[in-house]
Enzyme design. Structure first.
Site, PDB file in Angstrom:
ATOM      1  N   GLU A  12     -23.667   6.874   3.134  1.00  0.00           N
ATOM      2  CA  GLU A  12     -24.352   7.505   4.253  1.00  0.00           C
ATOM      3  C   GLU A  12     -24.286   6.690   5.550  1.00  0.00           C
ATOM      4  O   GLU A  12     -24.204   7.268   6.634  1.00  0.00           O
ATOM      5  CB  GLU A  12     -25.827   7.745   3.891  1.00  0.00           C
ATOM      6  CG  GLU A  12     -26.062   8.772   2.796  1.00  0.00           C
ATOM      7  CD  GLU A  12     -25.737  10.196   3.234  1.00  0.00           C
ATOM      8  OE1 GLU A  12     -25.673  10.451   4.448  1.00  0.00           O
ATOM      9  OE2 GLU A  12     -25.522  11.038   2.346  1.00  0.00           O
TER      10      GLU A  12
ATOM     11  N   SER B   1     -83.843  26.062 -26.277  1.00  0.00           N
ATOM     12  CA  SER B   1     -84.574  24.912 -26.816  1.00  0.00           C
ATOM     13  C   SER B   1     -83.922  23.570 -26.526  1.00  0.00           C
ATOM     14  O   SER B   1     -84.517  22.523 -26.814  1.00  0.00           O
ATOM     15  CB  SER B   1     -84.753  25.080 -28.322  1.00  0.00           C
ATOM     16  OG  SER B   1     -85.639  26.147 -28.594  1.00  0.00           O
TER      17      SER B   1
END
Length: 689
Positions: A89, A361
């Site tokens: 690149e 409960s």
């Protein structure tokens, strides 16, 4: 002579113009450089996925918009990949100032010859600038902006930072941005572990992510790899022999992100993670979705999978009734597992956090904490029989009933009342203590939902979430220390800065001694020595699934079934019910919650040693007859070790099983005295209410 003067004059003018032009160029360059410096460093921020990690470091999910981006430092990227990228690149990357002028001229000449754009000249810095800030259009305006960003990058960042940014933002095809995502997708490994052959394949993709994709065009990808290897040999990064070996190496492609394999783990939990980031930590939605955050959560994948399996096994994929589950570490409040429903795809509504239901409960232990603080002991007796309570100055009558209308029809101890889930005992206790005092104490358990100040309060008639109730039990499990249910431990931004790290509180909100006594009493639901005449302890149906000491409480209403319990290592809450509040009528649906809870507790703790709260110094253990709460003798067929605050333990011995006639007479006298005392106590209740 005149001609010479004219020539000299022309030269002077041209020189002046050239000098002026040169000066203006130099001035412009200086001005541009000063402008670039004045603008300061451009932010190295790019849209990338935020990753969610489980407590063991595995990835459980991420935020993304079809793009996968992960940022890794340069030292965690394979050197093969770095050399391959620079070679193909921008081989002069470390020498130029952002622009390769020779390359630009060469590309321009090549384009002119072919009358088309055939050769690129962008450096790595230019490409990074484009990736960071710009749209990929081809206008002159974009090119000028790209040049300006390139100068800013070069002026404010070193080459290592620029290269790191480039490799973390370049597109490698198939929705993968950055080398870490690409290495993960193509080879199922981190970028640091890429081989030379793998690295040179990946380095070739950015030039044409579709054309050079090994998934779509492997022949093109191999040709590009060969070009890259030749360039590396030419630049002395490789030997010809190494290049040939790399080219010939067979590659094993995976084509699947590792996050895709597990990104549906605990989807309800992941939603709560996002909600906590947004609403509790104040992190913006944009940053959550695209900020590249690393979010370290509290989830334990094995516990989560255990919970999911337990629900599948017990409910047989029954989709008609819904389930919710929360598992919490009592020491910290960390939510280690969460299930918000039977199917996230069908309904993302999280019933573990968002739904408010009557806990039945399971609310009683929170009331009994106040009772223990105010003189009640495990041996405190009240009558268990059908009872109507008058309140609101005689204008209201409340007549609660026990499950299936089973009663002891006689005295019952607090230990039995909890184990058998006697409603009459609970309501009497609530009214005797004073409802407002009970409500105030319950808030210490981290309950934030509204608690109605009514006689039925201990029967769980106020609406609560599974998360809220499970956290209350976790506070009992840890000895009374304040915790908050949470799902996030730490958040780190993409630059590695700590955005948030949890700091645990150590505040003692409940009395340690009272909490210990309550925890011990809550083990009673599994102890069949506490069975009544017609009533069995509520945990008897799952005793075959439990192999260690655990504490807990079940609860039910016509529309809800609950089970919550704990050890000092783990608190788990389970809810079963219908979204439309239909009654639970099938017998098998009534036992789902208990059996799911038992499976999760047993499987999660199977390799851990059994733990219980440390006995406080001011507590004494006494062997009692669990049927009447009196001290046991050798003649008592059933005996149970029970805990009391020193000085409150029973002093009277049980004489029911002694055959000596004198003892029988003493027992009769004592019974008559007990009846008088109980009548006196019941008279107080009647007069008060």
């Amino acid at each position: 002579m005149n001609m010479n003067r004219k020539v000299r004059k022309v030269f002077k003018v041209l020189f002046a113009l050239a000098s002026t032009f040169t000066f203006l160029i130099i001035l412009s360059i200086i001005g541009l450089l000063l402008y670039v410096k004045a603008l300061g460093p451009p932010p190295l921020v790019v849209s990338q996925s935020s990753i969610f990690y489980a407590s063991d470091g595995t990835i459980i999910g991420e935020t993304n918009n079809g793009q996968k981006r992960y940022w890794v430092p340069l030292e965690q990227i394979s050197e093969h990949l770095i050399h391959a990228t620079i070679s193909i690149e921008d081989r002069k990357f470390f020498d130029h100032d952002g622009f390769d002028y020779k390359r630009i001229v060469g590309a321009a000449i090549a384009d002119l010859k072919s009358m088309a754009k055939v050769q690129g000249a962008s450096t790595i810095t230019q490409q990074y600038a484009r990736n960071l800030f710009l749209e990929h259009d081809k206008t002159w305006k974009r090119k000028l902006h790209e040049a300006l960003y390139t100068l800013r990058l070069e002026a404010h960042y070193d080459k290592q930072q620029i290269l790191e940014g480039y490799l973390n933002t370049i597109y490698y095809g198939h929705g993968m941005y950055g080398i870490e995502a690409a290495a993960n997708y193509y080879f199922d490994k981190p970028a640091m572990e890429l081989t030379l052959s793998e690295a040179t394949i990946l380095a070739g993709i950015p030039k044409g992510p579709t054309y050079y994709s090994p998934k779509l065009h492997e022949k093109n990808a191999k040709a590009r790899q060969k070009t890259i290897l030749k360039a590396m040999v030419k630049q002395d990064k490789l030997t010809a022999e190494e290049a040939k070996l790399a080219l010939d190496e067979p590659l094993q492609f995976v084509y699947k992100s590792k996050t895709e394999k597990i990104d549906r783990l605990a989807p309800y939990f992941q939603d709560i993670v996002k909600n906590e980031l947004l609403n509790k930590l104040g992190i913006s939605e944009r940053l959550i979705n695209n900020g590249g955050l690393k979010v370290y959560t509290t989830l334990h994948p094995l516990v989560q999978k255990t919970a999911e399996k337990a629900i599948d096994v017990e409910m047989y994929h029954d989709s008609t009734i819904q389930s919710a589950l929360v598992a919490i570490d009592p020491k910290s409040g960390a939510v280690i597992a969460m299930i918000g429903g039977n199917s996230y795809e069908q309904s993302p509504f999280n019933r573990a956090v968002q739904a408010k239901r009557q806990p039945g409960s399971t609310f009683k232990p929170l009331v009994y904490y106040t009772a223990l603080e105010n003189g009640f002991t495990a041996s405190t007796q009240l009558l268990s029989q059908p009872t109507s309570f008058t309140f609101d100055e005689g204008r209201e009558v409340y007549a609660p009933a026990n499950y299936n209308n089973y009663y002891q029809n006689g005295p019952i101890t607090l230990a039995q009342a909890i184990a058998l889930s006697d409603n009459i005992y609970a309501v009497k206790t609530n009214l005797f203590l004073g409802i407002d005092k009970v409500v105030e104490n319950i808030k210490k358990f981290g309950i934030k939902s509204h608690i109605a100040s009514v006689p039925s309060l201990p029967l769980g008639t106020s609406l609560m979430s599974v998360s809220e109730m499970t956290n209350a039990y976790a506070i009992i499990a840890n000895g009374g220390k304040k915790i908050e249910p949470h799902v996030i431990e730490k958040v780190i931004d993409q630059q590695g800065n700590i955005v948030f790290e949890r700091d645990y509180e150590k505040e003692q909100v409940l009395d340690p001694t009272t909490t210990f006594l309550l925890s011990n009493l809550m083990e009673g639901m599994f102890d069949e020595r506490l069975n009544g005449v017609e009533m069995r302890v509520t945990g008897s149906s799952i005793n075959n699934l439990i192999s260690r000491r655990v504490a807990g409480k079940s609860g039910s209403t016509p529309t809800d079934s609950w089970m919550i319990g704990f050890t000092p290592q783990l608190a788990v809450g389970v809810w079963i019910g219908y979204d439309d509040n239909r009654k639970i009528e099938k017998v098998k649906e009534l036992i789902y919650a208990k059996r799911i809870w038992a499976r999760v507790m047993e499987e999660t703790l199977k390799n851990k040693r059994s733990e219980s709260l440390k006995t406080p110094d001011d507590v004494i253990a006494v062997l009692v007859n669990p049927q009447n709460g009196k001290r046991a003798t050798e003649a008592c067929p059933i005996q149970k070790m029970t805990y009391y605050v020193k000085g409150t333990e029973p002093v009277e011995f049980c004489t029911e099983h002694i055959k000596d006639p004198r003892k029988t007479k003493e027992r009769k006298n004592q019974t008559e005295k007990e009846d008088e005392d109980d009548g006196w106590f019941q008279g107080i209740i009647d007069r008060l209410f």
